[in-house]
Design an enzyme around this catalytic site. Structure first.
Site, PDB file in Angstrom:
ATOM      1  N   HIS A  76       0.861  -1.183   0.000  1.00  0.00           N
ATOM      2  CA  HIS A  76       0.000   0.000   0.000  1.00  0.00           C
ATOM      3  C   HIS A  76       0.896   1.230   0.000  1.00  0.00           C
ATOM      4  CE1 HIS A  76      -3.748   2.256   0.759  1.00  0.00           C
ATOM      5  NE2 HIS A  76      -2.921   3.103   1.356  1.00  0.00           N
ATOM      6  N   CYS A  77       0.767   2.042  -1.034  1.00  0.00           N
ATOM      7  CA  CYS A  77       1.644   3.210  -1.199  1.00  0.00           C
ATOM      8  C   CYS A  77       0.911   4.470  -0.740  1.00  0.00           C
ATOM      9  CB  CYS A  77       2.069   3.348  -2.658  1.00  0.00           C
ATOM     10  SG  CYS A  77       3.190   4.743  -2.956  1.00  0.00           S
ATOM     11  N   PRO A  78       1.357   5.108   0.354  1.00  0.00           N
ATOM     12  CA  PRO A  78       0.687   6.348   0.788  1.00  0.00           C
ATOM     13  C   PRO A  78       0.898   7.498  -0.187  1.00  0.00           C
ATOM     14  CG  PRO A  78       2.656   5.937   2.095  1.00  0.00           C
ATOM     15  CD  PRO A  78       2.448   4.714   1.255  1.00  0.00           C
TER      16      PRO A  78
END
Length: 360
Positions: free
Chosen positions: A187-189
């Site tokens: 999951h890439c912020p």
């Protein structure tokens, strides 16, 4: 009622054991043997606590997971909201670099560089800008892919404990998005999105072209940075009359441009290099950790681990970029392309089939 009664009986039985233990030791308490009694009392207390939650399906780890569940929820929601801030920060910093280049760098290039070199800088710079903007937009707006929620026949390797649905191969649950993701990488912020089957190519292309763009800006603006730094330093030491506030603003912007692009090139370059290694091996970030544990397990039994999704270095890159013929290296890699990846993310081609597909 029967379950509640048995629970009360078990609790009362445990309390009677504690009280029975306390009676014969009243005299000993006066003697001063506190250390042994405290430890023994603590052991009885642990037995009593375990009687409240323990059964064949739970243990102390389950209890701690339940206790820390609110903390996990807070972290996941903070990360989700921080994603909006990070995306806004990427857009703001990228826009500031583009504005500085148009206001201060391009006029210098057009006025001082030869025509051929000026055309090269304009063409290369705008091509990199187009690739960065296109792939970032697609990476943030394209869903990573999720298993179907309908009751359909679907090959699965396990069940998701959160979604209570079958999980196909290479699928993992994202606690931030609260759903399972096909071929989940992470999951890439900075995207406020999961990186999975349908946007993995967009994510990697954005990292690659953003790194190349920052390296290009850092190298090509080095001479401008040195001149601007010397000019600002001389201005603050003895401000000459020929300098204006507009000149110092331009110099500061060029310094900001070079420092920002150089920093991003180093940081994002390391991330891009790491994902380059993973793609070459046919792995995702999640699978990297799983494969390391599996390799260690098989090594202890005298077997060798093989990644079933590793189709060869070049073929792994062709699968990622969707290259099926030579012209696709131009139309699908060097130019913006919104083509879908190969496969549906549910069924995967393995290089071999065995009873233990991870070992040879």
């Amino acid at each position: 009622m029967r379950t509640g009664g048995s629970w009360r009986c078990q609790l009362s039985r445990t309390m009677r054991l504690v009280l029975r233990w306390c009676r014969p030791h009243r005299a000993a308490r006066r003697g001063g043997r506190c250390g042994g009694r405290v430890s023994q009392l603590w052991s009885y207390t642990k037995v009593m606590l375990k009687s409240l939650y323990y059964n064949s399906l739970t243990d102390s780890d389950t209890l701690f997971d339940c206790i820390f569940e609110p903390i996990y929820w807070i972290v996941d929601n903070i990360t989700r909201w921080f994603g909006v801030v990070f995306v806004s920060l990427v857009v703001l910093l990228t826009s500031s670099v583009v504005i500085i280049i148009y206001l201060f760098v391009i006029p210098i290039i057009l006025s001082t560089y030869p025509v051929i070199l000026s055309c090269w800088h304009l063409g290369c710079g705008h091509w990199l800008l187009l690739m960065v903007v296109f792939h970032y937009y697609k990476a943030t707006t394209t869903a990573a892919g999720h298993p179907p929620k309908e009751k359909v026949h679907m090959p699965a390797v396990s069940m998701c404990k959160r979604c209570i649905t079958p999980k196909p191969a290479r699928t993992h649950h994202c606690s931030i998005c609260s759903t399972c993701v096909l071929k989940m990488d992470h999951h890439c912020p900075w995207l406020n999105n999961c990186v999975g089957h349908f946007n993995h190519r967009y994510f990697y292309s954005f990292c690659l072209y953003m790194t190349l763009g920052c390296v290009y800006c850092s190298i090509s603006s080095w001479n401008l940075f040195v001149k601007a730094y010397d000019a600002v330093e001389r201005y603050y030491q003895t401000p000459p009359p020929e300098f204006t506030s507009m000149d110092t603003t331009g110099h500061k912007c060029i310094i900001f441009l070079w420092v920002l692009t150089s920093s991003v090139a180093v940081a994002l370059g390391g991330l891009t290099l790491w994902h380059t290694v993973l793609i070459t091996r046919g792995e995702t970030s999640v699978e990297r950790h799983i494969n390391k544990k599996e390799s260690r397990r098989l090594r202890e039994s005298g077997k060798i681990f093989r990644n079933p999704y590793h189709h060869g270095r070049l073929n792994n890159w062709k699968l990622l970029f969707g290259v099926e013929k030579r012209s696709h290296w131009l139309t699908r890699v060097l130019l913006p392309s919104a083509h879908l990846p190969k496969g549906d993310g549910i069924v995967w081609d393995c290089i071999f089939t065995r009873r233990d597909p991870m070992a040879i």
